[in-house]
Design an enzyme around this catalytic site. Structure first.
Site, short mmCIF file in Angstrom:
data_model
loop_
_atom_site.label_atom_id
_atom_site.label_comp_id
_atom_site.label_asym_id
_atom_site.label_seq_id
_atom_site.Cartn_x
_atom_site.Cartn_y
_atom_site.Cartn_z
N ALA A 199 0.83 -1.22 0.00
CA ALA A 199 0.00 0.00 0.00
C ALA A 199 0.87 1.27 0.00
O ALA A 199 1.95 1.26 0.58
CB ALA A 199 -0.91 0.01 1.23
N GLY A 226 0.08 1.40 -3.27
CA GLY A 226 -0.07 0.66 -4.52
C GLY A 226 0.63 1.24 -5.73
O GLY A 226 0.41 0.78 -6.85
N GLY A 227 1.49 2.24 -5.52
CA GLY A 227 2.23 2.80 -6.66
C GLY A 227 3.01 1.72 -7.40
O GLY A 227 2.97 1.64 -8.63
N LYS A 228 3.68 0.88 -6.62
CA LYS A 228 4.51 -0.14 -7.26
C LYS A 228 3.66 -1.32 -7.72
O LYS A 228 3.92 -1.90 -8.77
CB LYS A 228 5.66 -0.54 -6.34
CG LYS A 228 6.55 0.67 -6.06
CD LYS A 228 7.75 0.40 -5.24
CE LYS A 228 8.42 1.71 -4.86
NZ LYS A 228 7.68 2.53 -3.87
N ARG A 266 -4.85 0.59 5.20
CA ARG A 266 -4.00 0.87 4.04
C ARG A 266 -4.28 -0.13 2.92
O ARG A 266 -4.19 0.20 1.74
CB ARG A 266 -2.51 0.84 4.43
CG ARG A 266 -2.10 2.06 5.26
CD ARG A 266 -0.65 2.02 5.69
NE ARG A 266 0.32 2.02 4.61
CZ ARG A 266 0.73 3.09 3.95
NH1 ARG A 266 0.24 4.28 4.24
NH2 ARG A 266 1.64 3.00 2.99
N ASP A 306 9.29 -3.63 -0.68
CA ASP A 306 9.45 -2.17 -0.61
C ASP A 306 9.18 -1.83 0.86
O ASP A 306 8.07 -1.51 1.25
CB ASP A 306 8.43 -1.51 -1.55
CG ASP A 306 8.61 -0.01 -1.63
OD1 ASP A 306 9.76 0.44 -1.60
OD2 ASP A 306 7.60 0.70 -1.72
N CYS A 324 12.81 3.98 0.98
CA CYS A 324 12.92 5.40 0.61
C CYS A 324 13.68 6.12 1.73
O CYS A 324 13.26 7.17 2.19
CB CYS A 324 11.55 6.01 0.34
SG CYS A 324 10.44 5.98 1.73
#
Ligand code: SAM
Length: 437
Positions: free
Chosen positions: A109, A111-113, A136, A176, A229
């Site tokens: 979540a 969910g970009g990737k 999420r 991620d 990140c």
């Protein structure tokens, strides 16, 4: 708000271009979008009406200018693009998922990737998108629906449970990882406030555990991408070094094509094969490591799916029946991706097709979002800046002629919802929670 001194001191020690980094910390963050090729042809990107500049991280990623309110644009409602930090798109390019594979996104979540992975897979194969935090996971479902993803199963399980349920199942796994978020400092003051050396340590311990679970899920020969990140070596290179020394069945591969080399912090492994992205490199911040489990994958790829056997009330909506496996659970109807393992506790799998109400099936928004105008028996195609489309996105009933029945509504060739036509009006079925105010 400037980051804490301990953070700045550490970066000063590691970065040869530290002064530039410090300057950039007080500048606004990069803004980016990724074109969703599942629904929108990248050759049409000029039609979005945004000032777009390509990024070095991904062929479908663009910097956007000063435009605000992107989330209210009709194109956004239709799922033509996803708003994302440009550097975040580099991760899925390193993973390089392929059509008809089995792919796990362990920490998925919002969910970009996940949605980028689905685009690489061209909506085929099986994508398990897991998010432990339940609310999420709902945001993840909503982004998956908006972007027209059909091949995903969303779960909300701890990583060790996924490993128990699906050992050696996946061709590719993305971790991620939840992290201390140093690459979010320019976007979120909360990330600056919540940062501490102790938080970095806690994250590093959790990341290492998630990686162990991810390793179990991967078939021989499978690829594992680990990303964060954040910039702290404990959560990045040192986490990878610890994982590789405990898992000799994995080898580190080179991440090609963007950012700068990872830090050389180990005698045992060449950690410069990993990549880092800083604001000086054109993104907010990302670390990416690519690993491979030795051996050959024994599993066959999944096959192309046949058309779903839909009940008449749903099949009459279509001129091209969608592929997948039709299934009913309680009052809800789904079109499931092929190859979904039995007994996997999902909160959503494939497309929610409809809901049974008083012995009739009302189609669901998601059923329309995953199709093209030509897939539907009836479609009203409206210009992105038209008053009618703006009214539809506010949830209003439209006055327009058409054949009676459930009708897709599109924004210049990209389906954004549906209504029910009768006489000269289209009753609006755009979900209340998504409407523009
Ligand atoms: N991949 C996402 C994307 O691109 O939109 C972002 C993922 S975010 C960096 C990390 C996610 O890990 C968060 O959604 C968080 O809720 C989840 N998470 C938190 N604790 C976790 C744990 N112990 N195991 C797995 N995931 C966890």
């Amino acid at each position: 708000m400037m980051p804490k001194d301990e953070f700045l001191k550490r970066e000063k020690e590691y970065l040869s271009d530290y002064e530039r980094f410090e300057q950039l910390l007080s500048q606004p963050p990069f803004k980016g979008i990724r074109i969703n090729t599942l629904k929108f042809d990248i050759k049409r990107s000029d039609e979005l009406g945004l000032s777009l500049e390509p990024t070095p991280f991904c062929p479908t990623g663009f910097y956007v200018g000063e435009e605000s309110g992107l989330g209210k644009l009709a194109w956004h409602h239709a799922g033509a693009f996803y708003c994302q930090d440009p550097s975040a798109t580099a991760v899925v390019e390193a993973l390089s998922p392929q059509p008809f594979e089995r792919v796990l996104d362990m920490c998925a979540a919002p969910g970009g990737k996940t949605t980028q992975i689905a685009a690489h897979m061209k909506n085929t194969g099986l994508l398990v998108a897991n998010e432990v935090v339940k609310n999420r996971a709902q945001i993840l479902v909503s982004n998956i629906e908006r972007l027209g993803v059909k091949n995903a199963a969303v779960t909300s399980l701890m990583p060790d449970r996924i490993a128990e349920l699906l050992p050696e199942f996946f061709n590719r796994v993305l971790v991620d990882a939840p992290c201390s978020g140093e690459g979010m400092f320019r976007k979120e003051e909360a990330a600056v406030r919540e940062w501490s050396p102790e938080h970095v340590e806690t994250c590093a311990v959790r990341q290492r555990k998630i990686l162990d679970c991810a390793a179990q899920c991967l078939c021989d020969g499978g690829k594992l991408v680990y990303s964060t990140c954040t910039f702290s070596p404990q959560e990045n290179e040192l986490c990878i070094a610890s994982f590789l020394s405990d898992h000799p069945e994995f080898e580190l591969l080179s991440v090609e094509g963007f950012g700068r080399y990872g830090m050389n912090l180990s005698d045992a492994f060449d950690l410069t094969l990993t990549k880092r992205i800083y604001p000086m490199d054109g993104g907010e911040g990302q670390f990416v490591a690519l690993m491979r489990k030795r051996g050959e994958c024994p599993q066959q790829k999944l096959q192309a799916e046949p058309a779903a056997q839909l009940p008449t009330e749903l099949s009459e909506i279509f001129s091209n029946t969608p592929t997948g496996v039709y299934a009913e659970k309680g009052d809800f109807c789904y079109i499931l991706p092929y190859g979904l393992p039995d007994g996997l506790p999902v909160i959503r799998a494939g497309i929610l097709a409809g809901e049974k109400k008083k012995n009739r099936i009302t189609p669901a928004h998601a059923l329309f979002m995953s199709g093209r105008p030509c897939d539907f028996a009836r479609c009203v195609d409206l210009a992105p800046d038209s008053d009618l489309l703006a009214a539809f996105l506010r949830g209003e009933q439209l006055t327009c002629e058409g054949e009676s029945g459930f009708t897709a509504v599109a924004c210049s060739g990209v389906v954004t919802g549906f209504g029910k036509q009768s006489a000269d009006s289209l009753k609006n079925h755009y979900p209340k929670g998504l409407r523009n105010r």
